[in-house]
Design a protein around this motif. Structure first.
Motif, PDB file in Angstrom:
ATOM      1  N   SER A   1     -16.668  30.128   1.949  1.00 12.55           N
ATOM      2  CA  SER A   1     -16.832  30.734   0.790  1.00 12.55           C
ATOM      3  C   SER A   1     -16.644  32.279   0.899  1.00 12.55           C
ATOM      4  CB  SER A   1     -18.298  30.608   0.339  1.00 12.55           C
ATOM      5  OG  SER A   1     -18.567  31.191  -0.886  1.00 12.55           O
ATOM      6  N   ASP A   2     -17.202  32.985   2.079  1.00 11.02           N
ATOM      7  CA  ASP A   2     -16.946  34.433   2.380  1.00 11.02           C
ATOM      8  C   ASP A   2     -15.694  34.736   2.652  1.00 11.02           C
ATOM      9  OD1 ASP A   2     -19.742  34.834   1.839  1.00 11.02           O
ATOM     10  OD2 ASP A   2     -20.392  34.875   3.938  1.00 11.02           O
TER      11      ASP A   2
ATOM     12  N   TRP B   1     -12.828  33.174   1.701  1.00 12.10           N
ATOM     13  CA  TRP B   1     -12.102  33.063   0.475  1.00 12.10           C
ATOM     14  C   TRP B   1     -11.962  34.539  -0.237  1.00 12.10           C
ATOM     15  CZ3 TRP B   1      -9.115  29.031  -1.184  1.00 12.10           C
ATOM     16  CH2 TRP B   1      -8.585  29.211  -2.623  1.00 12.10           C
ATOM     17  N   ASP B   2     -13.227  35.185  -0.450  1.00 12.64           N
ATOM     18  CA  ASP B   2     -13.072  36.458  -1.120  1.00 12.64           C
ATOM     19  C   ASP B   2     -12.662  37.468  -0.399  1.00 12.64           C
ATOM     20  OD1 ASP B   2     -14.660  35.144  -3.118  1.00 12.64           O
ATOM     21  OD2 ASP B   2     -16.616  35.744  -2.359  1.00 12.64           O
TER      22      ASP B   2
ATOM     23  N   TYR C   1     -13.351  24.837   1.832  1.00 13.46           N
ATOM     24  CA  TYR C   1     -12.164  24.094   0.840  1.00 13.46           C
ATOM     25  C   TYR C   1     -11.192  24.036   1.346  1.00 13.46           C
ATOM     26  CZ  TYR C   1      -9.352  23.613  -3.041  1.00 13.46           C
ATOM     27  OH  TYR C   1      -8.189  22.962  -3.935  1.00 13.46           O
TER      28      TYR C   1
ATOM     29  N   ARG D   1     -11.658  31.210  -8.055  1.00 16.72           N
ATOM     30  CA  ARG D   1     -12.201  30.499  -6.973  1.00 16.72           C
ATOM     31  C   ARG D   1     -12.259  29.155  -7.111  1.00 16.72           C
ATOM     32  NH1 ARG D   1     -15.742  32.837  -3.047  1.00 16.72           N
ATOM     33  NH2 ARG D   1     -17.131  30.935  -3.678  1.00 16.72           N
TER      34      ARG D   1
ATOM     35  N   LEU E   1     -16.897  25.936  -4.154  1.00 20.67           N
ATOM     36  CA  LEU E   1     -17.154  26.698  -3.031  1.00 20.67           C
ATOM     37  C   LEU E   1     -18.250  27.547  -3.024  1.00 20.67           C
ATOM     38  CD1 LEU E   1     -15.842  27.106  -0.103  1.00 20.67           C
ATOM     39  CD2 LEU E   1     -14.440  28.783  -1.224  1.00 20.67           C
ATOM     40  N   HIS E   2     -19.195  27.177  -2.131  1.00 21.91           N
ATOM     41  CA  HIS E   2     -20.159  28.126  -1.805  1.00 21.91           C
ATOM     42  C   HIS E   2     -20.559  27.961  -0.422  1.00 21.91           C
ATOM     43  CE1 HIS E   2     -21.905  23.997  -3.216  1.00 21.91           C
ATOM     44  NE2 HIS E   2     -22.564  24.177  -2.103  1.00 21.91           N
TER      45      HIS E   2
END
Length: 356
Positions: free
Chosen positions: A68-69, A71-72, A302, A79, A83-84
């Motif tokens: 998750s991190d 991806w950002d 993901y 997004r 996703l988390h």
């Protein structure tokens, strides 16, 4: 049931059958390493194709996922809906920890050296932009058994059912063809497990040991592994995931276990299974297998469809403002044997040491 996946979506090799060998790497991105990671994404397929050409029939399959991190840090724009970060669980007796992980590299094939070759190429390109935080070398054990002696993955869906269970469908069309994957490394207490009678082991799992037959509902314990991992949707259909678990072991460290890899179209399916296991269903009825198998890692990723890597979304950072770390030397086949505890390695070279 999960929504149907449009056929044009070109998935990564998530549905590939289990292989003889697997190399699973969980990697963090060093500060300033984002540009190097983005630059290598379009070449991942070429790495695999060149190895496949030289070693036909090896069945090399490489799946890349993003935390998750990460991806950002890597991509601007939409997004994936599910996703988390991995959801840590604290049960009455057992704990499912969350551990760091920006990239998942799930590499499979019929030879470990070929899996190593793909990873070495990638990590050589990335150099000091990333750090390997978990490296596990998995192997097929006998007739697809785990180190507890039971067949693993018997109820995996196949064909269209596997595609529906593992791959995102029309519910999130921008990310159709991708998959949410949760990974956990479990360490087994083999001495404690082997002290149980075969009959008691079967009650823990919910299946017979020799011939792999599931117990009837009338005799299957409510806290058995099978009972707590069988989920039913409101319409009566089963909520499924696709497991790609692999055994691993290190005689040097005296550590042996199962590396859980669960692909799902909806991460909540896997997460509900884990809640059942660690918290109980009903609450307090935790999975008895946890008395002999301890989770030491936990991360959610993901894995996009294959086409994603050819043209990734734009970077969230304006071009030219990244500060890259100093590249490290590329890994080589004669890398030193790892000495860290709990790496799950059978000591066919260490990518952790050579990538640092």
């Amino acid at each position: 049931m999960p929504a149907a996946v449009p056929e044009p979506a070109a998935a990564q090799p998530i549905l590939t059958p289990l292989s003889t060998a697997a190399l699973i790497l969980v990697v963090t991105i060093e500060p300033g390493g984002e540009a190097a990671v983005r630059d290598v994404l379009p070449d991942l397929g070429a790495f695999a194709r060149s190895i496949d050409f030289r070693f036909p029939g090896i069945g090399l399959a490489c799946v890349t996922g993003f935390g998750s991190d990460a991806w950002d840090r890597l991509f601007a724009g939409p997004r994936p809906a599910g996703l988390h970060p991995f959801q840590e669980l604290h049960g009455a007796r057992h704990h499912a920890p969350t551990t760091p992980g920006d990239l998942l590299l799930h590499i499979r094939g019929e030879r470990m050296d070929v899996c190593y070759e793909w990873a070495a190429r990638l990590l050589g390109r990335l150099g000091g932009a990333v750090k390997v935080v978990d490296e596990t070398q998995g192997f097929r054990y006998l007739d697809h058994r785990d180190l507890l002696g039971f067949v693993d993955g018997t109820e995996n869906p196949v064909g269209a059912d596997a595609r529906a269970a593992a791959l995102v469908g029309s519910a999130d069309p921008d990310f159709a063809g991708g998959s949410y994957v949760i990974v956990q490394k479990y360490l087994h207490d083999l001495a404690g497990w082997n002290a149980l009678s075969t009959e008691e082991q079967e009650r823990v799992i919910g299946r017979s040991k020799a011939d792999d037959v599931e117990m009837s509902d009338a005799v299957k314990p409510a806290n058995s592994h099978v009972a707590l991992n069988t989920l039913t949707a409101p319409d009566g259909s089963e909520r499924e995931i696709l497991r790609a678990n692999m055994p691993f072991g290190s005689f040097e460290q005296g550590q042996f276990g199962t590396y859980f890899i669960g692909y799902a179209a909806d991460p909540d399916v896997t997460e509900q299974m884990l809640r059942n296991m660690f918290l109980g269903s009903p609450p307090g009825t935790y999975d008895r297998i946890l008395d002999f198998s301890t989770a030491v890692t936990g991360t959610l990723f993901y894995a996009p469809c294959a086409d994603f890597f050819d043209a990734p979304p734009p970077s969230p950072v304006p071009s030219g403002t990244e500060s890259l770390p100093q590249p490290a030397s590329a890994p080589v086949a004669q890398a030193p044997v790892p000495t860290g505890a709990g790496d799950g390695s059978l000591h066919i070279g260490s990518l952790q040491e050579s990538a640092q």
